[in-house]
Motif scaffolding. Sequence first.
Motif, PDB file in Angstrom:
ATOM      1  N   TRP A  59       0.831  -1.205   0.000  1.00 13.55           N
ATOM      2  CA  TRP A  59       0.000   0.000   0.000  1.00 13.55           C
ATOM      3  C   TRP A  59       0.865   1.255   0.000  1.00 13.55           C
ATOM      4  CZ3 TRP A  59      -4.818  -0.366   3.742  1.00 13.55           C
ATOM      5  CH2 TRP A  59      -5.786  -1.190   3.139  1.00 13.55           C
ATOM      6  N   GLY A  60       1.891   1.264   0.872  1.00 12.08           N
ATOM      7  CA  GLY A  60       2.748   2.436   0.972  1.00 12.08           C
ATOM      8  C   GLY A  60       3.454   2.767  -0.324  1.00 12.08           C
ATOM      9  N   LEU A  61       3.813   1.731  -1.093  1.00 14.66           N
ATOM     10  CA  LEU A  61       4.502   1.952  -2.366  1.00 14.66           C
ATOM     11  C   LEU A  61       3.603   2.594  -3.411  1.00 14.66           C
ATOM     12  CD1 LEU A  61       6.606  -1.329  -2.643  1.00 14.66           C
ATOM     13  CD2 LEU A  61       7.474   1.005  -2.337  1.00 14.66           C
ATOM     14  N   GLU A  62       2.287   2.632  -3.161  1.00 14.54           N
ATOM     15  CA  GLU A  62       1.383   3.335  -4.072  1.00 14.54           C
ATOM     16  C   GLU A  62       1.602   4.845  -4.012  1.00 14.54           C
ATOM     17  OE1 GLU A  62      -2.683   2.338  -3.508  1.00 14.54           O
ATOM     18  OE2 GLU A  62      -2.368   0.163  -3.608  1.00 14.54           O
ATOM     19  N   GLY A  63       2.101   5.337  -2.881  1.00 15.07           N
ATOM     20  CA  GLY A  63       2.268   6.780  -2.729  1.00 15.07           C
ATOM     21  C   GLY A  63       3.703   7.235  -2.553  1.00 15.07           C
ATOM     22  N   PHE A  64       4.605   6.299  -2.233  1.00 14.43           N
ATOM     23  CA  PHE A  64       5.985   6.675  -1.970  1.00 14.43           C
ATOM     24  C   PHE A  64       6.940   5.754  -2.730  1.00 14.43           C
ATOM     25  CE2 PHE A  64       3.467   7.860   1.699  1.00 14.43           C
ATOM     26  CZ  PHE A  64       3.936   9.110   2.045  1.00 14.43           C
ATOM     27  N   GLY A  65       8.136   6.260  -2.993  1.00 13.37           N
ATOM     28  CA  GLY A  65       9.185   5.426  -3.536  1.00 13.37           C
ATOM     29  C   GLY A  65       9.743   4.535  -2.434  1.00 13.37           C
ATOM     30  N   PRO A  66      10.483   3.489  -2.768  1.00 13.38           N
ATOM     31  CA  PRO A  66      10.980   2.555  -1.750  1.00 13.38           C
ATOM     32  C   PRO A  66      11.887   3.201  -0.713  1.00 13.38           C
ATOM     33  CG  PRO A  66      12.033   2.164  -3.878  1.00 13.38           C
ATOM     34  CD  PRO A  66      10.909   3.094  -4.125  1.00 13.38           C
ATOM     35  N   TRP A  67      12.796   4.064  -1.157  1.00 14.63           N
ATOM     36  CA  TRP A  67      13.701   4.708  -0.212  1.00 14.63           C
ATOM     37  C   TRP A  67      12.952   5.715   0.663  1.00 14.63           C
ATOM     38  CZ3 TRP A  67      18.852   3.425   0.386  1.00 14.63           C
ATOM     39  CH2 TRP A  67      19.387   2.568  -0.573  1.00 14.63           C
ATOM     40  N   HIS A 233      14.231  13.114  -4.499  1.00 17.00           N
ATOM     41  CA  HIS A 233      14.475  12.392  -5.751  1.00 17.00           C
ATOM     42  C   HIS A 233      13.353  11.434  -6.141  1.00 17.00           C
ATOM     43  CE1 HIS A 233      18.550  13.813  -4.817  1.00 17.00           C
ATOM     44  NE2 HIS A 233      18.813  13.668  -6.105  1.00 17.00           N
ATOM     45  N   GLU A 234      12.471  11.110  -5.221  1.00 19.13           N
ATOM     46  CA  GLU A 234      11.372  10.196  -5.525  1.00 19.13           C
ATOM     47  C   GLU A 234      10.046  10.939  -5.431  1.00 19.13           C
ATOM     48  OE1 GLU A 234      13.125   5.847  -4.092  1.00 19.13           O
ATOM     49  OE2 GLU A 234      11.807   6.978  -2.748  1.00 19.13           O
ATOM     50  N   PRO A 235       9.176  10.794  -6.421  1.00 20.53           N
ATOM     51  CA  PRO A 235       7.883  11.485  -6.380  1.00 20.53           C
ATOM     52  C   PRO A 235       6.991  10.926  -5.278  1.00 20.53           C
ATOM     53  CG  PRO A 235       7.947   9.950  -8.212  1.00 20.53           C
ATOM     54  CD  PRO A 235       9.336   9.985  -7.647  1.00 20.53           C
ATOM     55  N   VAL A 236       6.205  11.790  -4.693  1.00 18.93           N
ATOM     56  CA  VAL A 236       5.261  11.405  -3.638  1.00 18.93           C
ATOM     57  C   VAL A 236       3.847  11.682  -4.118  1.00 18.93           C
ATOM     58  CG1 VAL A 236       4.451  11.856  -1.286  1.00 18.93           C
ATOM     59  CG2 VAL A 236       6.915  11.837  -1.794  1.00 18.93           C
ATOM     60  N   ARG A 237       3.002  10.685  -3.998  1.00 20.38           N
ATOM     61  CA  ARG A 237       1.599  10.837  -4.401  1.00 20.38           C
ATOM     62  C   ARG A 237       0.738  10.353  -3.231  1.00 20.38           C
ATOM     63  NH1 ARG A 237      -1.973   7.463  -7.253  1.00 20.38           N
ATOM     64  NH2 ARG A 237      -0.287   5.944  -7.475  1.00 20.38           N
ATOM     65  N   LEU A 238       0.178  11.302  -2.473  1.00 23.22           N
ATOM     66  CA  LEU A 238      -0.570  10.962  -1.271  1.00 23.22           C
ATOM     67  C   LEU A 238      -1.919  10.359  -1.633  1.00 23.22           C
ATOM     68  CD1 LEU A 238       0.182  14.037   1.038  1.00 23.22           C
ATOM     69  CD2 LEU A 238       1.297  11.804   0.984  1.00 23.22           C
ATOM     70  N   THR A 239      -2.093   9.100  -1.292  1.00 22.30           N
ATOM     71  CA  THR A 239      -3.364   8.399  -1.478  1.00 22.30           C
ATOM     72  C   THR A 239      -3.779   7.791  -0.143  1.00 22.30           C
ATOM     73  OG1 THR A 239      -2.292   6.283  -2.020  1.00 22.30           O
ATOM     74  CG2 THR A 239      -2.696   7.826  -3.847  1.00 22.30           C
ATOM     75  N   GLY A 240      -5.021   7.349  -0.066  1.00 16.62           N
ATOM     76  CA  GLY A 240      -5.496   6.727   1.163  1.00 16.62           C
ATOM     77  C   GLY A 240      -4.683   5.500   1.525  1.00 16.62           C
ATOM     78  N   HIS A 241      -4.461   4.627   0.538  1.00 24.29           N
ATOM     79  CA  HIS A 241      -3.662   3.424   0.773  1.00 24.29           C
ATOM     80  C   HIS A 241      -2.224   3.770   1.130  1.00 24.29           C
ATOM     81  CE1 HIS A 241      -6.335   0.266  -1.474  1.00 24.29           C
ATOM     82  NE2 HIS A 241      -6.847   0.676  -0.335  1.00 24.29           N
ATOM     83  N   GLY A 242      -1.666   4.745   0.437  1.00 28.39           N
ATOM     84  CA  GLY A 242      -0.279   5.109   0.684  1.00 28.39           C
ATOM     85  C   GLY A 242      -0.063   5.609   2.096  1.00 28.39           C
ATOM     86  N   VAL A 243      -0.937   6.489   2.554  1.00 27.94           N
ATOM     87  CA  VAL A 243      -0.819   7.036   3.907  1.00 27.94           C
ATOM     88  C   VAL A 243      -1.084   5.966   4.960  1.00 27.94           C
ATOM     89  CG1 VAL A 243      -1.780   8.703   5.541  1.00 27.94           C
ATOM     90  CG2 VAL A 243      -1.384   9.377   3.158  1.00 27.94           C
ATOM     91  N   ALA A 244      -2.118   5.158   4.740  1.00 29.64           N
ATOM     92  CA  ALA A 244      -2.439   4.096   5.694  1.00 29.64           C
ATOM     93  C   ALA A 244      -1.297   3.086   5.808  1.00 29.64           C
ATOM     94  CB  ALA A 244      -3.727   3.388   5.278  1.00 29.64           C
ATOM     95  N   GLY A 245      -0.726   2.722   4.658  1.00 31.20           N
ATOM     96  CA  GLY A 245       0.393   1.795   4.679  1.00 31.20           C
ATOM     97  C   GLY A 245       1.585   2.366   5.421  1.00 31.20           C
TER      98      GLY A 245
END
Length: 319
Positions: A59-67, A233-245
């Motif tokens: 879920w977190g990887l939907e909004g954030f890069g791995p690093w 260096h990594e794009p961030v896209r705040l989504t419900g799943h991303g934040v919850a993860g």
Amino acid sequence: MRAKSSATESRTISVGTLAPDRAAGPDGPAGGTTTSSFGTAQAALGVVAFSLTFPATVWGLEGFGPWSLVAVRSVLAAVLAGGCLLVLRAPLPERRHLPGLAVVAAGVVLGFPLLTTLALRTSTTAHAAVVVGLLPLTTALLSALRVGARPSRAFWAAACAGAAAVAVFTVAQSGGALTVADAYLFGALLVCAAGYTEGGRLARVMPGWRVIGWALVLSLPLAVPLTAVALAHEPVRLTGHGVAGLLWVAAGSQFLGLVFWYRGMAAVGIPRASQLQLAQPLLTLVWSVLLLGERLTVAAPLTAVAVLVCIAVTQRARG
């Protein structure tokens, strides 16, 4: 004054969450059934929290890069832990405990999350679950070398059988193919087992929440600049799943789960507690179905029965 302070510290640990060194051996506690059952229950709560880590990471990887995901989760968990340490006025760790805390920070706080997150970019949660399937055996092996644990032959036989069952199941779920992600998973297995072993050893002389709390705080000098660089260096896209993860892996997996886990290991011993993680891959697969929509094969209940039998044997085996 120093002797009096040390005696007070030992009494506090004994009356509180853990027994002091003299009350617990490397294979388990010297106390009664109540202490053992309570320790097993706490370790089990840690396993439940850990079982959500891989789905939450996806879920977190939907909004954030791995690093970014790993760095931000470490900083958030460290802030939470640092706040608890301040509010409860926890004493600073002794200098002799700093190397062990550094191992916990390197293995559990940074190493394992980073390597598994990199693996989950191309690997399914089922395939990644092979790590936690083999982790109990690796942790028991390292604890035998580090703290002198000597489990019985029955313990080792059951542990190997359970690890083999989980490994066969998870590898079969991924089609048996070896990918680049396997290198990350193998590295994660080793560093996490080292962190668990050191954390379990330290949790025999200080409360488990302070072990992971100070390890998280010690990681801040590396986690903060890593966060700044990664977010740049990594794009961030705040989504419900991303934040919850992100929130779960930071608060649940990185802090609260490890508090229960280290307290459980201190109460029942590192080798016996580690075998409870044999159930973690199967729990992860259940969460994967419920949260990620992955399909669960008929092999899962058969493997679950085999794993539960192995856990029962390891919990009864004596060192």
